[in-house]
Design a protein around this motif. Sequence first.
Motif, PDB file in Angstrom:
ATOM      1  N   THR A  19       0.681  -1.124  -0.035  1.00  0.00           N
ATOM      2  CA  THR A  19       0.089   0.029  -0.110  1.00  0.00           C
ATOM      3  C   THR A  19       0.691   1.378  -0.012  1.00  0.00           C
ATOM      4  O   THR A  19       0.626   2.342  -0.511  1.00  0.00           O
ATOM      5  N   ASP A  20       1.979   1.017   0.421  1.00  0.00           N
ATOM      6  CA  ASP A  20       2.975   2.290   0.392  1.00  0.00           C
ATOM      7  C   ASP A  20       4.392   1.907   0.807  1.00  0.00           C
ATOM      8  O   ASP A  20       4.616   0.716   1.229  1.00  0.00           O
ATOM      9  N   CYS A  21       5.205   2.513   0.368  1.00  0.00           N
ATOM     10  CA  CYS A  21       6.860   2.310   0.608  1.00  0.00           C
ATOM     11  C   CYS A  21       7.650   3.477   0.843  1.00  0.00           C
ATOM     12  O   CYS A  21       7.434   4.483  -0.226  1.00  0.00           O
ATOM     13  N   GLU A  22       8.341   3.767   1.994  1.00  0.00           N
ATOM     14  CA  GLU A  22       8.909   4.835   2.465  1.00  0.00           C
ATOM     15  C   GLU A  22      10.538   4.443   2.422  1.00  0.00           C
ATOM     16  O   GLU A  22      10.837   3.427   3.157  1.00  0.00           O
ATOM     17  N   LEU A  23      11.463   5.434   1.938  1.00  0.00           N
ATOM     18  CA  LEU A  23      12.622   5.098   2.001  1.00  0.00           C
ATOM     19  C   LEU A  23      13.479   5.954   2.878  1.00  0.00           C
ATOM     20  O   LEU A  23      13.301   7.024   2.943  1.00  0.00           O
ATOM     21  N   THR A  33      10.463   0.980   4.506  1.00  0.00           N
ATOM     22  CA  THR A  33       9.185   0.411   5.341  1.00  0.00           C
ATOM     23  C   THR A  33       8.430   0.329   4.107  1.00  0.00           C
ATOM     24  O   THR A  33       7.690   1.120   3.510  1.00  0.00           O
ATOM     25  N   VAL A  34       7.784  -0.917   3.998  1.00  0.00           N
ATOM     26  CA  VAL A  34       6.808  -1.466   3.328  1.00  0.00           C
ATOM     27  C   VAL A  34       5.527  -1.639   3.949  1.00  0.00           C
ATOM     28  O   VAL A  34       5.382  -2.476   4.942  1.00  0.00           O
ATOM     29  N   GLY A  35       4.711  -0.858   3.614  1.00  0.00           N
ATOM     30  CA  GLY A  35       3.154  -0.780   4.086  1.00  0.00           C
ATOM     31  C   GLY A  35       2.542  -2.149   3.439  1.00  0.00           C
ATOM     32  O   GLY A  35       2.307  -2.101   2.135  1.00  0.00           O
ATOM     33  N   LEU A  36       1.888  -2.845   4.204  1.00  0.00           N
ATOM     34  CA  LEU A  36       0.807  -4.128   3.939  1.00  0.00           C
ATOM     35  C   LEU A  36      -0.409  -3.726   4.269  1.00  0.00           C
ATOM     36  O   LEU A  36      -0.800  -4.719   5.229  1.00  0.00           O
ATOM     37  N   GLY A  37      -1.105  -2.892   3.921  1.00  0.00           N
ATOM     38  CA  GLY A  37      -2.509  -2.405   4.751  1.00  0.00           C
ATOM     39  C   GLY A  37      -2.287  -2.171   6.103  1.00  0.00           C
ATOM     40  O   GLY A  37      -1.738  -1.073   6.533  1.00  0.00           O
ATOM     41  N   LYS A  38      -2.699  -3.089   6.910  1.00  0.00           N
ATOM     42  CA  LYS A  38      -2.625  -2.505   8.286  1.00  0.00           C
ATOM     43  C   LYS A  38      -1.230  -2.725   9.050  1.00  0.00           C
ATOM     44  O   LYS A  38      -0.919  -2.431  10.087  1.00  0.00           O
ATOM     45  N   HIS A  39      -0.311  -3.763   8.255  1.00  0.00           N
ATOM     46  CA  HIS A  39       0.784  -4.028   8.756  1.00  0.00           C
ATOM     47  C   HIS A  39       2.126  -3.346   7.800  1.00  0.00           C
ATOM     48  O   HIS A  39       1.822  -2.897   6.963  1.00  0.00           O
ATOM     49  N   SER A  40       3.285  -3.378   8.448  1.00  0.00           N
ATOM     50  CA  SER A  40       4.472  -2.755   7.772  1.00  0.00           C
ATOM     51  C   SER A  40       5.504  -3.758   8.117  1.00  0.00           C
ATOM     52  O   SER A  40       5.612  -4.611   9.161  1.00  0.00           O
ATOM     53  N   VAL A  41       6.766  -3.853   7.168  1.00  0.00           N
ATOM     54  CA  VAL A  41       7.801  -4.509   7.531  1.00  0.00           C
ATOM     55  C   VAL A  41       9.091  -3.503   6.939  1.00  0.00           C
ATOM     56  O   VAL A  41       8.854  -2.856   5.883  1.00  0.00           O
ATOM     57  N   ILE A 106       4.033 -16.271   2.976  1.00  0.00           N
ATOM     58  CA  ILE A 106       4.871 -15.318   2.118  1.00  0.00           C
ATOM     59  C   ILE A 106       4.312 -14.815   1.087  1.00  0.00           C
ATOM     60  O   ILE A 106       4.130 -13.589   0.710  1.00  0.00           O
ATOM     61  N   GLY A 107       3.810 -15.755   0.112  1.00  0.00           N
ATOM     62  CA  GLY A 107       2.934 -15.457  -1.103  1.00  0.00           C
ATOM     63  C   GLY A 107       1.827 -14.369  -0.701  1.00  0.00           C
ATOM     64  O   GLY A 107       1.327 -13.738  -1.408  1.00  0.00           O
ATOM     65  N   ALA A 108       1.081 -14.554   0.722  1.00  0.00           N
ATOM     66  CA  ALA A 108       0.075 -13.667   0.946  1.00  0.00           C
ATOM     67  C   ALA A 108       0.411 -12.236   0.776  1.00  0.00           C
ATOM     68  O   ALA A 108      -0.167 -11.379   1.040  1.00  0.00           O
ATOM     69  N   PHE A 109       1.685 -11.966   1.316  1.00  0.00           N
ATOM     70  CA  PHE A 109       2.234 -10.518   1.470  1.00  0.00           C
ATOM     71  C   PHE A 109       2.139  -9.897   0.189  1.00  0.00           C
ATOM     72  O   PHE A 109       1.956  -8.895  -0.179  1.00  0.00           O
TER      73      PHE A 109
END
Length: 109
Positions: A19-23, A33-41, A106-109
């Motif tokens: 959903t978003d990605c900040e460098l 920081t990779v946004g995955l809806g409500k989660h991030s990694v 992992i594929g669900a990410f």
Amino acid sequence: MWHRIADFGNLACWVDGVTDCELDGEGTGAIRTVGLGKHSVRERLEAIDPDSHVLWYRVLEPHGMPARSVVSEMRLTSLGPDRTQIAWVSRAEELSVPAEIFGPRIGAF
């Protein structure tokens, strides 16, 4: 395709579900920081080789994956005019679920 992958902070433009990605930073050592809806990694660029079209990154802990020490490689190989093979491989330690379940998660990410 390489220009998209090499742009480490621009994952949201080409990966479904991101959903978003900040460098933060540039080049080796940069953290996205990779946004995955409500989660991030958070992921750190470990190395990049533009001549070979390969990059490596590490998933920083804590994260929601059932593993530790997750390292990924993205490798592009030309298959001829307008054809490229993308190999996106991850390695991890200490899986907390069976390997056959880990892949689909992992594929669900």
